[in-house]
Design an enzyme around this catalytic site. Structure first.
Site, short mmCIF file in Angstrom:
data_model
loop_
_atom_site.label_atom_id
_atom_site.label_comp_id
_atom_site.label_asym_id
_atom_site.label_seq_id
_atom_site.Cartn_x
_atom_site.Cartn_y
_atom_site.Cartn_z
N TRP A 89 43.67 19.88 2.01
CA TRP A 89 42.95 20.42 3.16
C TRP A 89 42.22 19.04 3.66
CZ3 TRP A 89 40.98 24.44 5.78
CH2 TRP A 89 39.54 23.85 6.68
N LYS A 100 37.61 35.38 11.43
CA LYS A 100 37.20 33.91 10.96
C LYS A 100 36.64 32.83 12.44
CE LYS A 100 35.19 31.65 8.84
NZ LYS A 100 34.01 30.78 8.22
N LYS A 146 23.08 37.13 10.66
CA LYS A 146 23.93 37.43 8.91
C LYS A 146 23.74 38.66 8.68
CE LYS A 146 26.51 33.37 8.08
NZ LYS A 146 26.45 34.07 9.17
N HIS A 191 4.11 38.45 22.85
CA HIS A 191 5.23 39.15 24.51
C HIS A 191 5.61 40.16 24.65
CE1 HIS A 191 2.91 35.21 25.73
NE2 HIS A 191 3.18 34.84 24.92
N GLU A 244 25.99 40.90 10.99
CA GLU A 244 27.41 40.86 10.54
C GLU A 244 28.10 41.56 9.10
OE1 GLU A 244 29.26 37.12 11.23
OE2 GLU A 244 27.58 36.15 10.27
N ARG A 260 42.38 28.44 -1.44
CA ARG A 260 41.90 27.39 -1.14
C ARG A 260 41.04 27.13 0.46
NH1 ARG A 260 39.63 26.00 -6.34
NH2 ARG A 260 39.18 23.34 -5.82
N CYS A 312 41.08 20.86 -1.63
CA CYS A 312 42.25 21.29 -2.19
C CYS A 312 42.56 21.65 -3.31
CB CYS A 312 42.46 19.23 -2.29
SG CYS A 312 41.57 18.57 -0.04
N GLU A 315 18.96 32.33 12.87
CA GLU A 315 20.68 32.86 11.95
C GLU A 315 20.71 34.03 11.32
OE1 GLU A 315 23.88 32.13 11.43
OE2 GLU A 315 23.98 32.09 9.44
N ASN A 352 41.65 15.14 -5.06
CA ASN A 352 40.60 15.69 -4.45
C ASN A 352 39.38 15.66 -4.24
OD1 ASN A 352 38.77 18.39 -3.69
ND2 ASN A 352 39.08 19.72 -5.20
N GLY A 353 38.28 15.35 -3.35
CA GLY A 353 37.52 14.69 -3.01
C GLY A 353 37.65 13.83 -1.74
C1 AGP Z 1 28.70 33.23 11.80
O1 AGP Z 1 28.91 33.96 10.59
C2 AGP Z 1 30.15 33.57 12.07
N1 AGP Z 1 30.94 33.33 12.17
C3 AGP Z 1 30.44 33.50 13.94
O2 AGP Z 1 28.69 33.19 14.47
C4 AGP Z 1 30.50 31.89 13.57
O3 AGP Z 1 29.78 30.84 13.73
C5 AGP Z 1 31.03 31.35 15.30
O4 AGP Z 1 32.21 32.42 15.91
C6 AGP Z 1 31.25 29.90 16.17
O5 AGP Z 1 32.19 29.72 15.40
P1 AGP Z 1 32.96 28.36 14.96
O6 AGP Z 1 31.67 27.63 14.31
O7 AGP Z 1 34.59 27.92 14.47
O8 AGP Z 1 33.44 27.84 16.24
#
Ligand code: AGP
Length: 614
Positions: A75, A609, A488, A507, A491, A27, A2, A484, A101-102
């Site tokens: 939010w 996103k 990172k 393997h 991407e 934000r 928020c 993961e 906020n919180g």
């Molecule tokens: C992760 O850094 C990416 N932004 C992407 O893999 C993301 O996690 C994936 O598209 C899933 O998105 P969501 O968690 O909003 O469903």
């Protein structure tokens, strides 16, 4: 999370507050509102959606001219984003308006108390309850400052509150506990903001606020006390950031800011998870205990980073509940004709709540009579709306496309779900659950410790700016961390990066090893000897073939030292919780290497996103 603005001075309060809210839009929010004091009354307007919705209403029906006001961009945490749940909130006689906020941890017992006193609550929010409590105090004859002090002593959790009193047109009163708040010091006017972005167009002189503090602000004076009215010193500072830097809290990227928000985000995701008698409780759990007790299979569906969170969840859920767990890519799930029925629990993990693959997967699952539980960061989004139950992560809006705090808070939610099922199924005793909750509640401190070592990771990352490929190795709960970490780097730095289960090396993947190839190795805690020893063997194998081993290992583990070209120390934590700290250096490494390569870390090429197409 928020955004909050407060103002008292010579300008139009409505215009100044709206300006401030506009600068806090970054934000992320889903509703907005403003309240002012004019002619002994509270004038207030609030709307779901973007600030433009609120401004449209105000253009058509302006609030009375006023020189004191508060505003908020919400939010949603408790209650969906709509007009009623938007802030500001007032008490029953609309004498006090308040924004927050919180998360108020003990809001249910407070709600029961306010309703037992005959007060009608209009919204689903914890904030409205606080507005009633403060208003009841001023109606008893005390001033707004005393009212705020008294109410704050009743609240548990994380809260920043800002309030105005219709019968006091000169004073804004605020309280800060965990959630951010800063004062802007003007000439004949003063400001409050969630961060300096709210007021730096008017003043760059600011006052830093500490924990458990009350601010009493008029146009000519700012006083700071503790919750008991004792004066405290507040540090004044000059803001030399521009607006862009202010939005990122001084960081170069939103992603880096969000990496460093993770201690708070994890702490917030743990707030309010216990009832007064210590039982675990989850958000919007519309599944009866009996239904959960009958679950004989869990299928976790997700994409990308959220899928890796689901892989970590598998280890925890199976260990604590003895319920079989499958983890499936959402995009594959419904095309493989999965075997599901009414005793299957589908857990959909999604930060955005709008990922098309995951949304379609849960629709398919529901058509097969499965129960669906969503783990989501975005209140009111499609996936939680179409689920039987929801656990919200309280990461706040995640602006960077690459998920960081979203991932960590998903892990927290997965651990909480596992413990909740263990509580319902009786596969863990209450004291065992308490012990794990205590370990989780210590994690923000451990996360902080790892982030304090960021500079060494940055230096390591920059030294690999010329590399063309990086491998990541892990075992057990460290394997999804390796995956993961590779994602990172892919991407953000657009590098070939691949994660492997360390046991898989021989393997095939070991053929990839060549002189100088960086291999990041997530070493399990020594508490799991059979895993730890096997991981060391894998590291020796790659090092013997020329790899440059960058090892993440817990403090005190000296056995790794002969095999690590570079060593990043992790706090000693339980093996199942190690992903919460092991992923942090990998986030920092990817962010810094991408920065060194000159890439846009917040908006990486080709990525969105939220992937709302299949
Ligand atoms: C992760 O850094 C990416 N932004 C992407 O893999 C993301 O996690 C994936 O598209 C899933 O998105 P969501 O968690 O909003 O469903």
């Amino acid at each position: 999370m928020c955004g909050i603005v407060g103002y008292v001075g010579h300008r139009s309060a409505t215009d100044t507050v709206i300006d401030g809210l506009r600068r806090l839009e970054y934000r992320g929010y889903d509703s907005a509102g403003v309240a002012v004091v004019s002619d002994g009354a509270i004038a207030l307007e609030k709307r779901a959606g973007k600030l433009a919705n609120l401004e449209k209403v105000l253009d058509e029906t302006p609030l009375a001219l006023a020189h004191i006001g508060i505003g908020h961009t919400r939010w949603a945490t408790h209650g969906p984003p709509n007009d009623v749940n938007a802030h500001p909130h007032t008490g029953g006689v609309r004498r006090v308006a308040l924004v927050h906020n919180g998360i108020i941890e003990n809001f249910m017992e407070l709600r029961e108390r306010v309703e037992a006193d005959g007060h009608e609550l209009l919204s689903d929010t914890d904030t409205e309850i606080v507005a009633h409590l403060v208003e009841l105090q001023v109606q008893s004859g005390v001033d707004l400052t005393t009212a705020m002090q008294r109410v704050c002593q009743q609240l548990d959790g994380a809260f920043t509150l800002v309030a105005i009193d219709a019968e006091d047109p000169d004073t804004v009163v605020a309280a800060r506990c965990n959630s951010p708040l800063v004062v802007g010091l003007g000439e004949g006017e003063n400001f409050l903001g969630s961060d300096v972005a709210a007021f730096i167009e008017f003043t760059r002189e600011a006052l830093e606020l500490g924990q458990d503090q009350i601010v009493v602000m008029t146009r000519d004076e700012v006083r700071v006390t503790d919750f008991h009215g004792r004066p405290v010193e507040a540090r004044q500072f000059h803001v030399d950031w521009d607006l862009s830097a202010a939005e990122k809290d001084g960081h170069d990227w939103f992603m880096r800011k969000e990496i460093f928000e993770q201690p708070r985000a994890v702490a917030d995701s743990l707030i309010g998870r216990r009832t007064a008698n210590g039982q675990l409780q989850l958000d919007e759990m519309r599944l009866a205990d009996e239904e959960l007790r009958d679950v004989d299979k869990i299928i976790i569906i997700a994409c990308g980073t959220s899928f890796y969170a689901g892989m970590v969840a598998k280890y925890a859920i199976e260990h604590w509940t003895r319920t079989p767990v499958e983890v499936e890519l959402a995009s594959e799930f419904r095309y493989r004709d999965p075997i599901i029925d009414a005793t299957t629990l589908i857990v959909a993990i999604s930060q955005s709540g709008e990922t098309a693959d995951t949304l379609q997967a849960i629709r398919h699952a529901r058509s097969q009579r499965a129960k669906v539980l969503a783990i989501c960061n975005t209140n009111g989004s499609s996936i939680p709306r179409e689920s039987d139950a929801v656990i919200y992560t309280h990461a706040g809006p995640e602006i960077g496309v690459a998920s960081t705090k979203g991932f960590l808070t998903q892990l927290v939610a997965c651990y909480l779900l596992a413990l909740y099922i263990a509580q319902v199924k009786g596969t863990r005793f209450g004291d065992e659950i308490d012990e794990i909750m205590e370990q989780l509640e210590a994690m923000p401190g451990h996360i902080e410790t790892v982030l304090e070592g960021a500079d060494a990771v940055y230096e390591l990352a920059r030294s690999h700016a010329g590399t063309r490929s990086v491998l990541f190795l892990g075992r057990h709960a460290g394997y999804p961390v390796a995956l993961e970490g590779a994602l990172k780097l892919k991407e953000l730095a657009y590098l070939h990066a691949e994660g492997f289960a360390a046991g898989e090396l021989k393997h095939g993947p070991i053929a990839l090893i060549e002189e100088g190839l960086p291999v990041l190795c997530v070493v399990p805690p020594k508490g799991r000897d059979q895993l730890h020893g096997k991981m060391l063997s894998g590291i020796q194998e790659v090092r013997a073939r020329g790899a440059r081993t960058i090892c993440l290992a817990e403090a005190g583990d000296t056995s790794i030292e002969p095999y690590a070209d570079d060593l990043i120390r992790l706090p000693k934590v339980p093996v199942l919780l190690q992903p919460l700290v092991a992923i942090l250096p990998l986030q920092l490494f990817a962010c810094e290497l991408a920065t060194a390569l000159g890439h846009d870390v917040d908006q990486p090429r080709n990525l969105a996103k939220s992937v709302t197409v299949e």
